[in-house]
Design a protein around this motif. Structure first.
Motif, PDB file in Angstrom:
ATOM      1  N   ARG A 152       0.839  -1.188   0.000  1.00 26.40           N
ATOM      2  CA  ARG A 152       0.000   0.000   0.000  1.00 26.40           C
ATOM      3  C   ARG A 152       0.880   1.247   0.000  1.00 26.40           C
ATOM      4  O   ARG A 152       2.056   1.197   0.373  1.00 26.40           O
ATOM      5  CB  ARG A 152      -0.927   0.005   1.218  1.00 26.40           C
ATOM      6  CG  ARG A 152      -2.111  -0.937   1.120  1.00 26.40           C
ATOM      7  CD  ARG A 152      -3.034  -0.521   0.028  1.00 26.40           C
ATOM      8  NE  ARG A 152      -4.315  -1.229   0.062  1.00 26.40           N
ATOM      9  CZ  ARG A 152      -5.214  -1.124  -0.884  1.00 26.40           C
ATOM     10  NH1 ARG A 152      -4.971  -0.368  -1.938  1.00 26.40           N
ATOM     11  NH2 ARG A 152      -6.362  -1.785  -0.793  1.00 26.40           N
ATOM     12  N   GLU A 153       0.277   2.379  -0.386  1.00 29.98           N
ATOM     13  CA  GLU A 153       1.048   3.612  -0.530  1.00 29.98           C
ATOM     14  C   GLU A 153       1.708   4.052   0.770  1.00 29.98           C
ATOM     15  O   GLU A 153       2.775   4.676   0.748  1.00 29.98           O
ATOM     16  CB  GLU A 153       0.163   4.738  -1.092  1.00 29.98           C
ATOM     17  CG  GLU A 153      -1.042   5.109  -0.257  1.00 29.98           C
ATOM     18  CD  GLU A 153      -2.285   4.291  -0.577  1.00 29.98           C
ATOM     19  OE1 GLU A 153      -3.388   4.818  -0.431  1.00 29.98           O
ATOM     20  OE2 GLU A 153      -2.133   3.104  -0.956  1.00 29.98           O
ATOM     21  N   ASN A 154       1.104   3.706   1.908  1.00 28.06           N
ATOM     22  CA  ASN A 154       1.666   4.114   3.208  1.00 28.06           C
ATOM     23  C   ASN A 154       2.891   3.291   3.608  1.00 28.06           C
ATOM     24  O   ASN A 154       3.568   3.613   4.580  1.00 28.06           O
ATOM     25  CB  ASN A 154       0.600   4.006   4.299  1.00 28.06           C
ATOM     26  CG  ASN A 154      -0.548   4.979   4.065  1.00 28.06           C
ATOM     27  OD1 ASN A 154      -0.326   6.051   3.506  1.00 28.06           O
ATOM     28  ND2 ASN A 154      -1.744   4.611   4.470  1.00 28.06           N
ATOM     29  N   ASN A 155       3.168   2.224   2.864  1.00 30.77           N
ATOM     30  CA  ASN A 155       4.290   1.340   3.211  1.00 30.77           C
ATOM     31  C   ASN A 155       5.471   1.464   2.253  1.00 30.77           C
ATOM     32  O   ASN A 155       6.396   0.659   2.299  1.00 30.77           O
ATOM     33  CB  ASN A 155       3.811  -0.116   3.241  1.00 30.77           C
ATOM     34  CG  ASN A 155       2.760  -0.349   4.314  1.00 30.77           C
ATOM     35  OD1 ASN A 155       2.857   0.216   5.398  1.00 30.77           O
ATOM     36  ND2 ASN A 155       1.752  -1.148   4.011  1.00 30.77           N
ATOM     37  N   GLU A 168       3.501  10.338  -4.443  1.00 29.19           N
ATOM     38  CA  GLU A 168       2.461  11.369  -4.328  1.00 29.19           C
ATOM     39  C   GLU A 168       1.340  11.116  -5.341  1.00 29.19           C
ATOM     40  O   GLU A 168       0.154  11.263  -5.033  1.00 29.19           O
ATOM     41  CB  GLU A 168       3.084  12.752  -4.552  1.00 29.19           C
ATOM     42  CG  GLU A 168       2.123  13.914  -4.396  1.00 29.19           C
ATOM     43  CD  GLU A 168       1.590  14.080  -2.982  1.00 29.19           C
ATOM     44  OE1 GLU A 168       0.567  14.778  -2.820  1.00 29.19           O
ATOM     45  OE2 GLU A 168       2.175  13.506  -2.037  1.00 29.19           O
ATOM     46  N   LYS A 171      -0.683   8.158  -4.111  1.00 28.79           N
ATOM     47  CA  LYS A 171      -1.574   8.537  -3.003  1.00 28.79           C
ATOM     48  C   LYS A 171      -2.803   9.291  -3.507  1.00 28.79           C
ATOM     49  O   LYS A 171      -3.931   9.007  -3.099  1.00 28.79           O
ATOM     50  CB  LYS A 171      -0.812   9.407  -1.990  1.00 28.79           C
ATOM     51  CG  LYS A 171       0.156   8.637  -1.103  1.00 28.79           C
ATOM     52  CD  LYS A 171       0.867   9.576  -0.132  1.00 28.79           C
ATOM     53  CE  LYS A 171       1.759   8.788   0.826  1.00 28.79           C
ATOM     54  NZ  LYS A 171       2.486   9.683   1.761  1.00 28.79           N
ATOM     55  N   LYS A 175      -6.617   8.011  -3.327  1.00 35.63           N
ATOM     56  CA  LYS A 175      -7.568   8.861  -2.588  1.00 35.63           C
ATOM     57  C   LYS A 175      -8.768   9.196  -3.467  1.00 35.63           C
ATOM     58  O   LYS A 175      -9.928   9.154  -3.012  1.00 35.63           O
ATOM     59  CB  LYS A 175      -6.866  10.140  -2.137  1.00 35.63           C
ATOM     60  CG  LYS A 175      -7.731  11.033  -1.241  1.00 35.63           C
ATOM     61  CD  LYS A 175      -6.944  12.251  -0.765  1.00 35.63           C
ATOM     62  CE  LYS A 175      -7.814  13.132   0.139  1.00 35.63           C
ATOM     63  NZ  LYS A 175      -7.072  14.319   0.612  1.00 35.63           N
TER      64      LYS A 175
END
Length: 646
Positions: A152-155, A168, A171, A175
């Motif tokens: 996932r983008e947060n990892n 970016e 994300k 979103k």
């Protein structure tokens, strides 16, 4: 119980069909009757083990394979059908049932690569990045690859400025998809996996429902598909799993498949019984011996001591033809078939295989010269045809006026004098007010008095058309809704009026087929309580129409080697066998890629029933210059005793 169908099987096939082991790995070589074994095993479950067909789940690599398995099972078991489909279609069904637990609304919409590219392009514009420096296709691959590798983008850890920009975009992309309730194909997989991983009750419900699982083409699944397989099978609830694959035919590494799937399975799963299907029923002895000789050069092939053998006759040697250039090579192929057609009365079928699609053009030229009718297999997909894209965009916009991608596609189609400047204004108002293109259009109509009257009138006419269609179709069933949308929109008449003047033949036939597909979908899925709606139909299109039915009876078929997997032909031409072409230039310096290219050559060889003709050129014209090539290194791996030089 009558087990007469078992008499058609050899000992290893019977062993695979009738095994009582909890987990079996069927290593099925090319032409060894793999599909028949899967079908008979399911029949064995139903008729001998009294297993409820609804508890059987078969996961296939393509929808075509899924349909073939289901149709043949119905004939054997009094019309019983099982749950079958691709990883994507099964993930979709799970998310539809448990959408609330996945932060999705019931009417979430699936988007394809075209939609993804449009979103990425808009994000690049929003971030004011130079499009020349940020390739949309590369970013699309970056996003999909991360998802398919369960990242996932947060990892994601960034190493440089470029990484930060890619992240970016990822994300903002995700979103926006979450906000608009959009799900891409990779998201289907990762979100269904996360759902099962984080909700034990839901996982147990799924396993209790599907506790006899069969997975085909296991060598071609990617990481997220492997983990989905693992979570569904490797537990105490699942009664049985049947994993079928061939490590020697793993040819999709470039899109995430893992040659080590079989090894990982043996490490991760307990008590796996391995059953080998080595007998080939398709090809001659000479072809099989050459295929074995080629694949033995791969280090990965020795992990499982699996060599094909056959009781078929020896047949012809492998013919190899060296041409001066690609023109001479194409002439040779077309002339060979022309002579063979005349001597054999056209009773044989031929495949002309090539490593890359661009190779077909010059071959086609000389087939046409010889008046030879041919078919390009795996041509433009149904959903990729322009008239279908336009029709579906209207359907999407009628269903959801906030669908910016659909809006942009058809706001000026058929042409209605809404140009790029008007569209740019609509987009700017949309950004400034954080509203959809549709709402932006309404805003402009109501507020922009200084805008050209002709453009405002065009926008008013467009808005009124969409509103009229939405209102008119509301009480109709799905097929009538689709029919009315396509006719009211003007798309059908546009192609009908222009088909003879502008090379748009068959466009209306394709549109009619879209309408027919809505009728078939409605008839198949309607019941007393729920009638299929537009969103469900659109999801069905994206999930099911991943192949073209090739009912064409042409004796000559052109295709890439990747497209030929699973098919067979009397005579196979393998063209363009030069170093740098096949194997590719990249593989000549990377042994891992070289081994996949060699597996691809193995697949090409094992498509042939009787004859193989391999061709290559000494030089080619590239950008107007003469470039010389060495013969493919794979040709040196064929023992001389199996070769006949033409």
């Amino acid at each position: 119980m009558n087990n007469n169908f078992l008499k058609f099987l050899n000992e290893n096939q019977k062993k695979a069909v009738c095994s009582n082991s909890k987990n079996i790995l069927v290593l099925a070589g090319a032409g060894s009757g793999k599909t028949m074994v899967i079908i008979y095993r399911i029949i064995w479950f139903i008729l001998n083990k009294n297993i409820n067909p609804n508890s059987i789940l078969t996961i296939t690599f393509t929808n075509k394979a899924s349909d073939e398995i289901n149709n043949r099972i119905k004939k054997f078991t009094n019309n019983n059908s099982i749950n079958s489909g691709t990883f994507h279609s099964i993930s979709y069904k799970i998310l539809k049932i448990y959408h609330k637990y996945s932060n999705l609304s019931n009417d979430f919409q699936i988007i394809n690569n075209y939609d993804q590219l449009k979103i990425i392009k808009n994000i690049i514009s929003l971030l004011k990045l130079n499009e020349k420096n940020y390739n949309c296709s590369y970013i699309l691959k970056y996003i999909n690859s991360n998802k398919e590798n369960i990242i996932r983008e947060n990892n994601i850890i960034c190493k440089n400025d470029n990484d930060y920009i890619l992240l970016e975009i990822y994300k903002k992309y995700q979103k926006l998809c979450n906000k608009l309730n959009l799900v891409d194909f990779s998201e289907l997989l990762i979100r269904s996996y996360e759902l099962l991983l984080n909700n034990k009750d839901i996982l147990n419900k799924c396993i209790n429902k599907f506790n006899n699982i069969l997975i085909d083409e296991f060598q071609d699944i990617n990481k997220i598909q492997y983990f989905l397989s693992k979570i569904l099978i490797n537990n105490d609830i699942c009664n049985s799993s049947t994993i079928v694959g061939d490590n020697n035919q793993s040819i999709y590494g470039w899109r995430g498949s893992n040659i080590n799937n079989m090894n990982n399975l043996l490490k991760d799963f307990s008590n796996v019984e391995i059953i080998y299907l080595n007998q080939n029923y398709r090809s001659t002895k000479n072809i099989i011996k050459v295929a074995n000789s080629i694949i033995s050069n791969n280090s990965s092939s020795v992990i499982y001591n699996k060599k094909l053998w056959t009781n078929n006759n020896y047949g012809n040697l492998i013919n190899i033809y060296k041409a001066n250039n690609e023109i001479e090579e194409s002439k040779f192929i077309s002339n060979f078939i022309n002579k063979d057609f005349k001597s054999n009365l056209g009773n044989k079928n031929y495949a002309i295989l090539y490593r890359n699609n661009y190779k077909s053009r010059i071959i086609e030229e000389y087939l046409i010269y010889n008046n030879l009718s041919y078919k390009i297999y795996g041509g433009l997909k149904f959903l990729d045809r322009q008239e279908i894209k336009n029709s579906i965009s209207y359907i999407r916009l009628i269903d959801n006026t906030n669908d910016n991608i659909a809006y942009e596609k058809i706001v000026n189609f058929p042409p209605r004098r809404i140009g790029n400047k008007t569209l740019e204004l609509i987009k700017n108002v949309s950004k400034e007010n954080n509203i959809s293109y549709w709402d932006s259009t309404i805003y402009i109509i109501n507020n922009n008095k200084n805008f050209k009257k002709v453009c405002i009138n065009s926008l008013i006419n467009f808005v009124n058309l969409i509103k009229f269609i939405k209102k008119d179709i509301i009480d109709y069933d799905l097929p009538d809704q689709i029919y009315k949308i396509i006719n009211y929109s003007g798309i059908y008449n546009f192609y009908k009026l222009n088909e003879y003047n502008n090379n748009l033949l068959f466009k209306t036939d394709n549109i009619n087929e879209l309408i027919n597909s809505s009728k078939q979908f409605f008839d198949k899925n309607k019941n007393f309580n729920i009638k299929p709606n537009i969103k469900e139909f659109l999801s069905h299109l994206l999930l099911k129409l991943d192949y073209i039915e090739n009912n064409n009876n042409n004796n000559i078929q052109l295709m890439t080697i990747h497209s030929s997997k699973g098919l067979e032909f009397d005579t196979v031409f393998i063209s363009g066998m030069e170093n740098g072409i096949f194997p590719s230039q990249e593989s000549l310096i990377d042994n891992f890629i070289l081994e996949e290219e060699r597996r691809l050559f193995y697949v090409a060889l094992t498509r042939a029933i009787k004859n193989i003709i391999i061709t290559y050129s000494e030089y080619k014209y590239i950008y107007g210059k003469v470039v010389f090539f060495e013969p493919s290194k794979f040709l040196k791996e064929i023992p001389n005793k199996f070769i006949k030089i033409i």
